[in-house]
Design a protein around this motif. Structure first.
Motif, PDB file in Angstrom:
ATOM      1  N   SER A   9       0.722  -1.404   0.082  1.00  0.00           N
ATOM      2  CA  SER A   9      -0.017  -0.154  -0.055  1.00  0.00           C
ATOM      3  C   SER A   9       0.895   1.293   0.107  1.00  0.00           C
ATOM      4  O   SER A   9       0.723   2.265  -0.804  1.00  0.00           O
ATOM      5  N   ILE A  10       1.726   1.174   0.975  1.00  0.00           N
ATOM      6  CA  ILE A  10       2.737   2.472   1.002  1.00  0.00           C
ATOM      7  C   ILE A  10       3.398   2.391  -0.503  1.00  0.00           C
ATOM      8  O   ILE A  10       3.689   3.732  -1.040  1.00  0.00           O
ATOM      9  N   SER A  11       3.891   1.358  -1.109  1.00  0.00           N
ATOM     10  CA  SER A  11       4.661   1.549  -2.556  1.00  0.00           C
ATOM     11  C   SER A  11       3.725   2.138  -3.296  1.00  0.00           C
ATOM     12  O   SER A  11       4.389   2.857  -4.316  1.00  0.00           O
ATOM     13  N   LYS A  12       2.489   1.768  -3.372  1.00  0.00           N
ATOM     14  CA  LYS A  12       1.670   2.199  -4.365  1.00  0.00           C
ATOM     15  C   LYS A  12       1.372   3.732  -4.127  1.00  0.00           C
ATOM     16  O   LYS A  12       1.308   4.480  -5.020  1.00  0.00           O
ATOM     17  N   ASP A  13       1.116   4.055  -3.104  1.00  0.00           N
ATOM     18  CA  ASP A  13       1.103   5.786  -2.530  1.00  0.00           C
ATOM     19  C   ASP A  13       2.106   6.520  -2.964  1.00  0.00           C
ATOM     20  O   ASP A  13       2.273   7.492  -3.667  1.00  0.00           O
ATOM     21  N   LEU A  18       7.765  14.353   0.339  1.00  0.00           N
ATOM     22  CA  LEU A  18       6.865  13.761  -0.179  1.00  0.00           C
ATOM     23  C   LEU A  18       6.330  12.451   0.608  1.00  0.00           C
ATOM     24  O   LEU A  18       4.995  12.073   0.919  1.00  0.00           O
ATOM     25  N   VAL A  19       7.254  11.889   1.318  1.00  0.00           N
ATOM     26  CA  VAL A  19       7.151  10.717   2.140  1.00  0.00           C
ATOM     27  C   VAL A  19       6.083  10.986   3.173  1.00  0.00           C
ATOM     28  O   VAL A  19       5.345  10.143   3.935  1.00  0.00           O
ATOM     29  N   LEU A  20       5.859  12.236   3.597  1.00  0.00           N
ATOM     30  CA  LEU A  20       5.084  12.790   4.699  1.00  0.00           C
ATOM     31  C   LEU A  20       3.495  12.536   4.105  1.00  0.00           C
ATOM     32  O   LEU A  20       2.709  12.550   4.994  1.00  0.00           O
ATOM     33  N   LYS A  21       3.106  12.599   3.001  1.00  0.00           N
ATOM     34  CA  LYS A  21       1.805  12.486   2.360  1.00  0.00           C
ATOM     35  C   LYS A  21       1.238  11.200   2.578  1.00  0.00           C
ATOM     36  O   LYS A  21       0.100  10.769   2.097  1.00  0.00           O
ATOM     37  N   VAL A  22       1.926  10.042   2.690  1.00  0.00           N
ATOM     38  CA  VAL A  22       1.501   8.837   2.702  1.00  0.00           C
ATOM     39  C   VAL A  22       1.085   8.521   4.076  1.00  0.00           C
ATOM     40  O   VAL A  22       1.526   8.997   5.275  1.00  0.00           O
ATOM     41  N   ASP A  23      -0.153   8.245   4.317  1.00  0.00           N
ATOM     42  CA  ASP A  23      -1.041   8.054   5.578  1.00  0.00           C
ATOM     43  C   ASP A  23      -0.453   6.751   6.264  1.00  0.00           C
ATOM     44  O   ASP A  23      -1.368   5.801   6.278  1.00  0.00           O
ATOM     45  N   ARG A  24       0.779   6.680   6.686  1.00  0.00           N
ATOM     46  CA  ARG A  24       1.154   5.405   7.224  1.00  0.00           C
ATOM     47  C   ARG A  24       2.203   5.982   8.170  1.00  0.00           C
ATOM     48  O   ARG A  24       2.772   7.101   8.137  1.00  0.00           O
ATOM     49  N   PRO A  25       2.678   5.181   9.244  1.00  0.00           N
ATOM     50  CA  PRO A  25       3.795   5.629  10.208  1.00  0.00           C
ATOM     51  C   PRO A  25       5.136   5.891   9.456  1.00  0.00           C
ATOM     52  O   PRO A  25       5.487   5.196   8.330  1.00  0.00           O
ATOM     53  N   LEU A  26       5.700   6.843   9.771  1.00  0.00           N
ATOM     54  CA  LEU A  26       6.973   7.355   8.896  1.00  0.00           C
ATOM     55  C   LEU A  26       8.003   6.435   8.851  1.00  0.00           C
ATOM     56  O   LEU A  26       8.545   5.967   7.823  1.00  0.00           O
TER      57      LEU A  26
END
Length: 722
Positions: A220-224, A546-554
């Motif tokens: 999911s993170i990779s997709k985002d 841009l990594v901050l825009k993914v709605d997952r733990p950093l």
């Protein structure tokens, strides 16, 4: 043995009641021993009879199954498939039940899948389903598969399996969904199980929650991230892509004048930026520009000097402001673009700096990779080759310390060795300057100035002198041929030898430069001076905001980002330090920082391996989390060299954290305190090195400067006895 098994004896019964006899290499059991065991063990005869009957029944069933295998499997599978399709289940239950149904059907349809009942008292699949208990998912999955191997039994005995099968699927699914929800699984099971990687692993290898964490979240993170991050790294800098930029690539070894020529152009520009690999270089260039009448600010991770009306800025490469436009940019030591920890900053600067004219200073081994990068940008460039104006020669004879001459620089690779060499030179009557990594930058500058002004005639330094520091060195003497690189002690590389030795022979001061080795240092270094280092072939790639825009733990996002494929010559940077800092804040300190604050904190420059610095960093993070408007300044402890150096690092950290989180701090006090500490360290190096230079690593008490140990005798004995 066969005869015993046919009479109901199991292996465990045999080993518990009978004694094996050996004859001619074989094993047998006496009939008299068998009879005595039955006679003296109550109930054994009944058990043997039941076992024999069960074995006979299984043999009968096996024979019947083998004769009708395909028909029984086909009919059983068809009945269970139909029951599953017609069962009333909600979407999430059906998604989980579907995985278990596929496992059951796949096992049932496997040829030679006959399994005799062993763990259940009756050869009844329905009873087996009713006895399932929910432990580990994988354990349950293996039991479930074993049941599938016996699924022909009910049909062979005229019984219906479908109702209890659907009931079991429903119960299993409910438990798995509850486990997922209770452990924080936020996404629907149907979405998690839509991934092929999850379906391939669940339920035989991993539970549903484990699949969610190990496969679904990264996917999911990779997709985002793929949606947010450009496929080509250059496209992450649209402002630079819209400009008309050109490059001047200055290529040459150490002391060839490439940086000097670039700075001449920088001075002429109406606005400009100089990007340095070291804070000391940023300070040096700021001073040079100010002396020439150019109003220039200075910015590094540890300090700032922002001048009113400044048209230029000199900074470390990491501090480049990508939003600001310049006429000219100078980026120094570009061969560092492949460095795993810091190379990303050079990549970012080259791809993203908004400057009309960009000067890149690079060693010969870095030219090829820069040309490849610029060609991919499609921007014009010119290569300007710089040659040494002063020849560099290797002296074949070793140079002992007693033969030190004016302009000599003795190179070692540890602070301790540097201090020992400096004290030895001073005992021989040679005034000596000292430069090493832990030395505060203001103190380094004072030591350099003493050498420049002739107050000292020799220099002892680490390899810090190899990177751009302009000093009147006539001869470089290597006292060691190995260095610790942060992970291991290794031989010097050709590029390192060339860069350090290249500092000898300052143009305009000397007609020739020399390099040599001290006694005891293998003379093979001379051959490395003539060895061309291999070309740099990779470009370090960092992550953006841009990594901050993914709605997952950093931390999860960074780990996935680090594993995402990237096209050559790019290679993702080492994010280990970022992970350590973020985990420390979240897990060790238990602080609920925003992702933005976590990312800022992970970029604060300090040595997280130093326990005291890390503890102070944690104190400051807690103060910020509690809403403090400012941080408590550090306090002095001790007057020895290591004490003063540590205090200076605490002052750097105090500034860095305050500036990063936009807290208030006493700028005037901090500047005065750092200057005072730098002056005290400089005084100690010049006048009290022998007295206060070396300290015990444990208690801080004085130890001889030439001691080969890091502990005093008392602490050594204490550690040994303990």
């Amino acid at each position: 043995m066969k005869e015993l098994h046919a009479r109901g004896w199991t292996d465990s019964l045999i080993s518990g009641h009978l004694t094996a006899q050996r004859w001619k290499g074989g094993v047998y059991f006496r009939a008299s021993d068998v009879d005595r065991a039955i006679a003296r063990t109550p109930g054994l005869e009944t058990v043997l009879a039941e076992n024999a009957a069960r074995s006979k029944a299984v043999a009968h069933l096996r024979k019947r199954y083998l004769a009708n295998r395909d028909t029984l499997v086909h009919e059983t599978a068809g009945a269970l498939d139909l029951a599953f399709r017609e069962a009333e289940m909600d979407l999430e239950t059906r998604a989980v039940a579907g995985a278990w149904h596929r496992l059951f059907m796949g096992t049932l349809r496997t040829r030679n899948c006959f399994k005799a009942p062993d763990r259940w008292s009756l050869p009844d699949i329905a009873k087996g389903l009713g006895q399932l208990r929910f432990q580990d998912t994988r354990e349950l999955a293996h039991k479930w598969a074993n049941l599938a191997r016996m699924a022909w039994l009910p049909l062979a005995q005229g019984r219906q399996l479908a109702p209890v099968y659907i009931e079991a699927l429903t119960v299993i699914s409910a438990v798995e969904l509850d486990r997922l929800a209770s452990r924080g699984g936020a996404e629907p099971a149907s979405e998690i199980l839509s991934l092929t990687s999850v379906r391939d692993q669940y339920p035989m290898k991993f539970g549903l929650y484990e699949c969610y964490v190990a496969f679904y979240i990264p996917a999911s993170i990779s997709k985002d991230l793929s949606r947010l991050i450009a496929v080509d790294p250059k496209d992450e800098y649209p402002a630079a892509r819209q400009m008309k930029r050109c490059f001047k690539v200055h290529v040459g070894g150490t002391n060839t004048g490439k940086t000097h020529e670039s700075l001449q152009r920088l001075k002429q520009a109406s606005s400009g930026v100089y990007l340095a690999p070291l804070r000391l270089l940023a300070l040096e260039v700021q001073e040079r520009l100010l002396e020439d009448g150019v109003v220039c600010s200075m910015l590094t991770g540890e300090e700032e000097d922002l001048r009113e009306g400044a048209t230029h800025i000199s900074s470390t490469v990491e501090k480049l402001d990508l939003r600001r436009r310049y006429e000219v940019a100078v980026i120094d030591e570009c061969q560092m673009i492949s460095d795993q920890e810091r190379g990303f900053a050079w990549t970012r600067a080259i791809l993203g700096v908004q400057a009309e004219e960009i000067h890149l200073c690079v060693a010969p081994e870095g030219l090829h990779i820069l040309e490849r990068l610029i060609k991919e940008l499609g921007e014009p460039y010119t290569v300007i080759t710089h040659e040494r104006k002063v020849p560099l020669r290797w002296e074949r004879r070793p140079v002992p310390m007693k033969q030190a001459q004016k302009g000599d620089a003795f190179v070692a690779f540890s602070k301790k060795r540097v201090l020992q060499l400096a004290e030895e030179l001073r005992r021989n009557g040679v005034p000596t300057s000292i430069i090493y990594g832990n030395l505060p930058y203001a103190t380094r500058r004072k030591q350099m100035q003493m050498f420049l002004d002739g107050e000292t005639t020799a220099l002892v330094a680490t390899d810090a002198i190899g990177m751009g520091l302009n000093l009147p060195i006539r001869r470089v003497v290597f006292t060691e041929d190995r260095k610790y690189d942060g992970s291991s002690v290794r031989p010097l590389k050709a590029g390192e030898v060339r860069q350090i030795a290249g500092r000898a022979g300052r143009f305009g001061i000397y007609d020739e430069g020399y390099a040599a080795a001290a006694p005891g240092c293998p003379n093979g270094l001379g051959s490395l001076l003539d060895t061309m280092p291999p070309d740099v072939d990779t470009v370090s790639l960092g992550f953006s905001d841009l990594v901050l825009k993914v709605d997952r733990p950093l931390v999860d996002v960074l780990k996935v980002w680090n594993q995402m494929p990237v096209r050559p010559p790019y290679r993702r940077m080492d994010i280990a330090r970022h992970i350590v800092i973020i985990d420390y804040i979240q897990k060790s300190l238990g602080l609920d920082f925003s992702k933005e604050d976590l990312l800022r904190a992970s970029n604060i420059p300090f040595d997280e391996r130093d326990y005291d610095l890390l503890a102070r960093f944690g104190l400051y993070c807690r103060a910020y989390a509690d809403g403090a408007p400012s941080l408590p300044p550090p306090e002095r402890e001790g007057v020895r060299l290591s004490d003063l150096e540590h205090y200076y690092k605490l002052l750097d950290l105090y500034y860095s954290v305050s500036n990063t989180f936009r807290l208030s701090w006493d700028r005037e006090w901090l500047a005065q305190e750092k200057e005072q500490v730098a002056e005290e360290i400089n005084h100690l190096l010049v006048h009290e090195l022998k007295k206060k230079g070396a300290s015990c690593r444990e208690c801080g008490k004085a130890i001889p400067l030439d001691s080969p140990y890091a502990l005093c005798d008392k602490c050594f004995l204490k550690k040994r006895d303990h």
